[in-house]
Design a protein around this motif. Structure first.
Motif: not given
Length: 250
Positions: A120, A122, A138, A141-144, A179, A184-185
């Protein structure tokens, strides 16, 4: 990534019981661990040159580990335990532009009670370094998210995944779609541990459900990246300048 253990060469005698390979060396036949649960299709012809590492740790059942097999003009990395390390090394190097916008990264992240993904990334400085990645993060917050697949199958310049049916891999695709739907990405990273391929596609003849799932994931917004490695006897690195063209129409 540089190998910390010595690397030697020999010739493949046979692979058997999935996790074992007999290798012919100047000192006789040795048995090596095969760190790959796939079929290793196209790699296992007797007499193929191989590279293997050796480790004298007395806790190990086998001293040797099969690392690479030479097929025609290309060495192929078969150790499925390494691509995650390659990816983290790539992020640390800041040499792959799409990842440079993320100052934070963590490997092996838990996204729910039953599943983990490989990485992940961020941007959120309020989070900073996360010592323990919890699924609850999750929500706010946004994660790749990145799922990494070791890719060894190649034919006529085309790298393909998987080399055997993978229900676990299909599950990961479904999770990546979820996701993305949650804001998220997500990115599927196919680590092509060979140097003789220019394009990538799912192996639809081996696992049509996975091929269908990858196409659906791409349509849903999951990024699909296939990147080749530079392979040397004592070192393997992902090369961000060796991105393969991805073909999902078949």
């Amino acid at each position: 990534m540089k190998f910390s253990d010595p690397i030697s060469e020999g010739k493949l005698v046979k692979r058997y019981k999935r996790f074992f390979a007999d290798i012919e060396t100047d000192d006789g036949i040795i048995t090596a661990l095969t760190p790959n649960t796939g079929s290793m299709k196209g790699l296992l012809d007797a007499g193929n040159k191989v590279r293997f590492s050796s480790n004298d740790d007395p806790k190990r059942k086998l001293k040797y580990t099969l690392e690479q097999i030479k097929v025609k003009t290309s060495w192929v990395g078969v150790n499925t335990g390494l691509p995650n390390k390659f990816a983290m090394e790539l992020w640390n190097s800041k040499s792959y532009k799409p990842w440079t916008k993320y100052p934070f990264a963590r490997a092996e992240v838990k996204i729910n009670d039953k599943s983990r993904l490989d990485m992940a990334l961020w941007k959120d400085t309020d989070l900073g370094e996360i010592k323990k990645f919890q699924p609850a993060l999750l929500e706010d917050h946004k994660f790749h998210f990145i799922e990494i697949k070791n890719t060894t199958l190649g034919e006529d310049g085309v790298a393909m995944f998987p080399d055997s049916v993978t229900s676990r891999g299909l599950k990961h695709l479904h999770e990546m779609i979820q996701l993305v739907e949650a804001g998220h990405t997500a990115e599927m990273l196919y680590v092509v541990q060979r140097t003789d391929c220019e394009t990538f596609q799912p192996a639809s003849d081996i696992d049509p459900e996975y091929a269908k799932g990858l196409k659906e994931a791409k349509k849903a917004g999951v990024k699909v990246t296939a990147m080749a490695c530079d392979l040397k006897k004592g070192e393997i690195r992902l090369n961000p300048e060796k991105l393969l063209k991805v073909h999902l129409s078949y």
